[in-house]
Design a protein around this motif. Sequence first.
Motif, PDB file in Angstrom:
ATOM      1  N   LEU A 131       1.578  -5.497   0.062  1.00 20.96           N
ATOM      2  CA  LEU A 131       1.820  -4.879  -1.244  1.00 20.96           C
ATOM      3  C   LEU A 131       2.836  -3.736  -1.139  1.00 20.96           C
ATOM      4  N   LEU A 132       2.786  -3.000  -0.054  1.00 17.62           N
ATOM      5  CA  LEU A 132       3.784  -1.944   0.158  1.00 17.62           C
ATOM      6  C   LEU A 132       5.181  -2.542   0.261  1.00 17.62           C
ATOM      7  N   GLU A 133       5.298  -3.607   1.030  1.00 16.95           N
ATOM      8  CA  GLU A 133       6.603  -4.260   1.188  1.00 16.95           C
ATOM      9  C   GLU A 133       7.066  -4.875  -0.136  1.00 16.95           C
ATOM     10  N   LEU A 134       6.138  -5.430  -0.879  1.00 20.40           N
ATOM     11  CA  LEU A 134       6.489  -6.053  -2.144  1.00 20.40           C
ATOM     12  C   LEU A 134       6.968  -5.024  -3.160  1.00 20.40           C
ATOM     13  N   ALA A 135       6.369  -3.837  -3.134  1.00 19.99           N
ATOM     14  CA  ALA A 135       6.801  -2.785  -4.050  1.00 19.99           C
ATOM     15  C   ALA A 135       8.267  -2.437  -3.809  1.00 19.99           C
ATOM     16  N   SER A 136       8.667  -2.431  -2.553  1.00 22.71           N
ATOM     17  CA  SER A 136      10.066  -2.116  -2.234  1.00 22.71           C
ATOM     18  C   SER A 136      11.006  -3.235  -2.652  1.00 22.71           C
ATOM     19  N   SER A 137      10.598  -4.478  -2.376  1.00 24.54           N
ATOM     20  CA  SER A 137      11.487  -5.599  -2.691  1.00 24.54           C
ATOM     21  C   SER A 137      11.509  -5.930  -4.187  1.00 24.54           C
ATOM     22  N   ALA A 138      10.432  -5.602  -4.902  1.00 20.41           N
ATOM     23  CA  ALA A 138      10.365  -5.915  -6.331  1.00 20.41           C
ATOM     24  C   ALA A 138      11.058  -4.876  -7.204  1.00 20.41           C
ATOM     25  N   ALA A 139      11.316  -3.693  -6.666  1.00 19.82           N
ATOM     26  CA  ALA A 139      11.937  -2.624  -7.451  1.00 19.82           C
ATOM     27  C   ALA A 139      13.294  -3.055  -7.993  1.00 19.82           C
ATOM     28  N   ARG A 140      13.636  -2.515  -9.149  1.00 17.79           N
ATOM     29  CA  ARG A 140      14.898  -2.839  -9.811  1.00 17.79           C
ATOM     30  C   ARG A 140      15.587  -1.541 -10.257  1.00 17.79           C
ATOM     31  N   PRO A 141      16.848  -1.602 -10.660  1.00 19.17           N
ATOM     32  CA  PRO A 141      17.578  -0.377 -11.027  1.00 19.17           C
ATOM     33  C   PRO A 141      16.838   0.501 -12.035  1.00 19.17           C
ATOM     34  N   THR A 142      16.221  -0.102 -13.044  1.00 16.65           N
ATOM     35  CA  THR A 142      15.496   0.719 -14.022  1.00 16.65           C
ATOM     36  C   THR A 142      14.008   0.808 -13.718  1.00 16.65           C
ATOM     37  N   VAL A 143      13.584   0.180 -12.611  1.00 17.55           N
ATOM     38  CA  VAL A 143      12.200   0.320 -12.129  1.00 17.55           C
ATOM     39  C   VAL A 143      12.288   0.639 -10.638  1.00 17.55           C
ATOM     40  N   PRO A 144      12.752   1.834 -10.301  1.00 15.72           N
ATOM     41  CA  PRO A 144      12.994   2.169  -8.903  1.00 15.72           C
ATOM     42  C   PRO A 144      11.721   2.606  -8.185  1.00 15.72           C
ATOM     43  N   THR A 145      11.834   2.754  -6.882  1.00 18.27           N
ATOM     44  CA  THR A 145      10.710   3.251  -6.085  1.00 18.27           C
ATOM     45  C   THR A 145      10.623   4.769  -6.116  1.00 18.27           C
ATOM     46  N   THR A 146      11.609   5.410  -6.741  1.00 18.05           N
ATOM     47  CA  THR A 146      11.600   6.866  -6.838  1.00 18.05           C
ATOM     48  C   THR A 146      10.341   7.334  -7.550  1.00 18.05           C
ATOM     49  N   GLY A 147       9.643   8.274  -6.931  1.00 16.27           N
ATOM     50  CA  GLY A 147       8.453   8.834  -7.553  1.00 16.27           C
ATOM     51  C   GLY A 147       7.176   8.073  -7.271  1.00 16.27           C
ATOM     52  N   LEU A 148       7.262   6.946  -6.570  1.00 17.98           N
ATOM     53  CA  LEU A 148       6.045   6.213  -6.241  1.00 17.98           C
ATOM     54  C   LEU A 148       5.254   6.966  -5.171  1.00 17.98           C
ATOM     55  N   PRO A 149       3.934   6.769  -5.128  1.00 19.04           N
ATOM     56  CA  PRO A 149       3.113   7.457  -4.111  1.00 19.04           C
ATOM     57  C   PRO A 149       3.648   7.197  -2.711  1.00 19.04           C
ATOM     58  N   GLY A 150       3.787   8.230  -1.938  1.00 19.30           N
ATOM     59  CA  GLY A 150       4.354   8.096  -0.601  1.00 19.30           C
ATOM     60  C   GLY A 150       3.292   8.014   0.470  1.00 19.30           C
ATOM     61  N   ASN A 151       2.412   7.044   0.374  1.00 19.16           N
ATOM     62  CA  ASN A 151       1.373   6.884   1.395  1.00 19.16           C
ATOM     63  C   ASN A 151       1.309   5.417   1.823  1.00 19.16           C
ATOM     64  N   SER A 152       0.256   5.055   2.515  1.00 23.60           N
ATOM     65  CA  SER A 152       0.145   3.693   3.037  1.00 23.60           C
ATOM     66  C   SER A 152      -0.818   2.823   2.228  1.00 23.60           C
ATOM     67  N   ASP A 153      -1.105   3.214   1.009  1.00 19.21           N
ATOM     68  CA  ASP A 153      -2.016   2.448   0.155  1.00 19.21           C
ATOM     69  C   ASP A 153      -1.199   1.491  -0.713  1.00 19.21           C
ATOM     70  N   GLY A 154      -1.215   0.208  -0.353  1.00 17.10           N
ATOM     71  CA  GLY A 154      -0.413  -0.771  -1.077  1.00 17.10           C
ATOM     72  C   GLY A 154      -0.839  -0.946  -2.517  1.00 17.10           C
ATOM     73  N   VAL A 155      -2.137  -0.883  -2.798  1.00 15.42           N
ATOM     74  CA  VAL A 155      -2.617  -1.020  -4.177  1.00 15.42           C
ATOM     75  C   VAL A 155      -2.093   0.127  -5.027  1.00 15.42           C
ATOM     76  N   GLU A 156      -2.153   1.332  -4.514  1.00  9.83           N
ATOM     77  CA  GLU A 156      -1.698   2.484  -5.274  1.00  9.83           C
ATOM     78  C   GLU A 156      -0.193   2.400  -5.549  1.00  9.83           C
ATOM     79  N   THR A 157       0.583   2.068  -4.531  1.00  7.42           N
ATOM     80  CA  THR A 157       2.038   2.008  -4.688  1.00  7.42           C
ATOM     81  C   THR A 157       2.444   0.891  -5.648  1.00  7.42           C
ATOM     82  N   SER A 158       1.879  -0.285  -5.473  1.00  3.08           N
ATOM     83  CA  SER A 158       2.225  -1.405  -6.349  1.00  3.08           C
ATOM     84  C   SER A 158       1.746  -1.175  -7.779  1.00  3.08           C
TER      85      SER A 158
END
Length: 311
Positions: A131-158
């Motif tokens: 889920l952590l990896e998917l959050a990075s690959s799924a991000a888009r220009p208007t849905v960036p990873t900026t501001g996402l929780p910076g931890n190792s919890d994939g559920v929280e980040t996604s």
Amino acid sequence: MINFRYHVVSLTAVFLALAIGLVVGTAALNGPVADSLSDTVNALRKDNQQLRETVNSLREEVNREEDFVAEAAPILLADKLAGRRVLVICLPSGRDHVEGVVSALDLAGATVTGRVDVQDKFVNPDNSVELLELASSAARPTVPTTGLPGNSDGVETSSALLASALLDRAEQPAVAPADRVAVLDAYGDAGYVTVEQTVTGPAEAVVVVSGQPYVDRDAAKKDNAVVTMVVQFDRGSETVVAGTGSSDGNLVSAVRGDPALNQSISTVDNGNTTAGQTITALALAEQFTLGQAGHFGLGAGATSLMPKRPE
């Protein structure tokens, strides 16, 4: 000396005695004892019949009450959510009653911006890294990873990324429709969510439809992951949980038991009934009008059956 004939005579005498005993015993039972047993059986049969009739009567009463609520709902809900944009998120345990919740929102005049079903895979602790990896690959220009929780919890980040794609954002630029679709497609293709009703735009409120807690060996971790997901959506919207019961591990129970969450997330513990589905729409309307969360239903932690009318 004891011979074979002696043994035969002895055994014959034993069996004859047993036969006589059975005849005498049966004759005795055919008297007062048999009559008493017959009376007891008849009494129990009558009790069972009365209990069966009581159950049928109570079942019919419940059905009648549900019919009454269904007929009264259009009056109770009329324009309560007119112009409001609501996203419905359904957990696997809430599949049986999500349609009723959506119908109640429609009756209240809400615009349901979409329905997203979260799959068991999303809260499985074994999938956190993916889920952590998917959050990075799924991000888009208007849905960036900026501001996402910076931890190792994939559920929280996604969950934070999905919330960013599906909800209103106060300061950041609006999400491009193509980016929103791309994010949902990424999670859908990976088997984490299913879009049951096309998402047409951002929402200002979320209704999470849930049911009973998990019961497998990873139940505690999965139940905690569900709470983590809901918290991320609550950060950017008004949120109501329409659940079933308030037992330990239940999402409703978890929200009610958290001093912070119970101030921002409303709960309904009988969301599997017509009454609870109607109350879910009213609870969301209360959040918009009074700016406060409420806890409704029949279970532990409920403060009332339904929201009070504003003074």
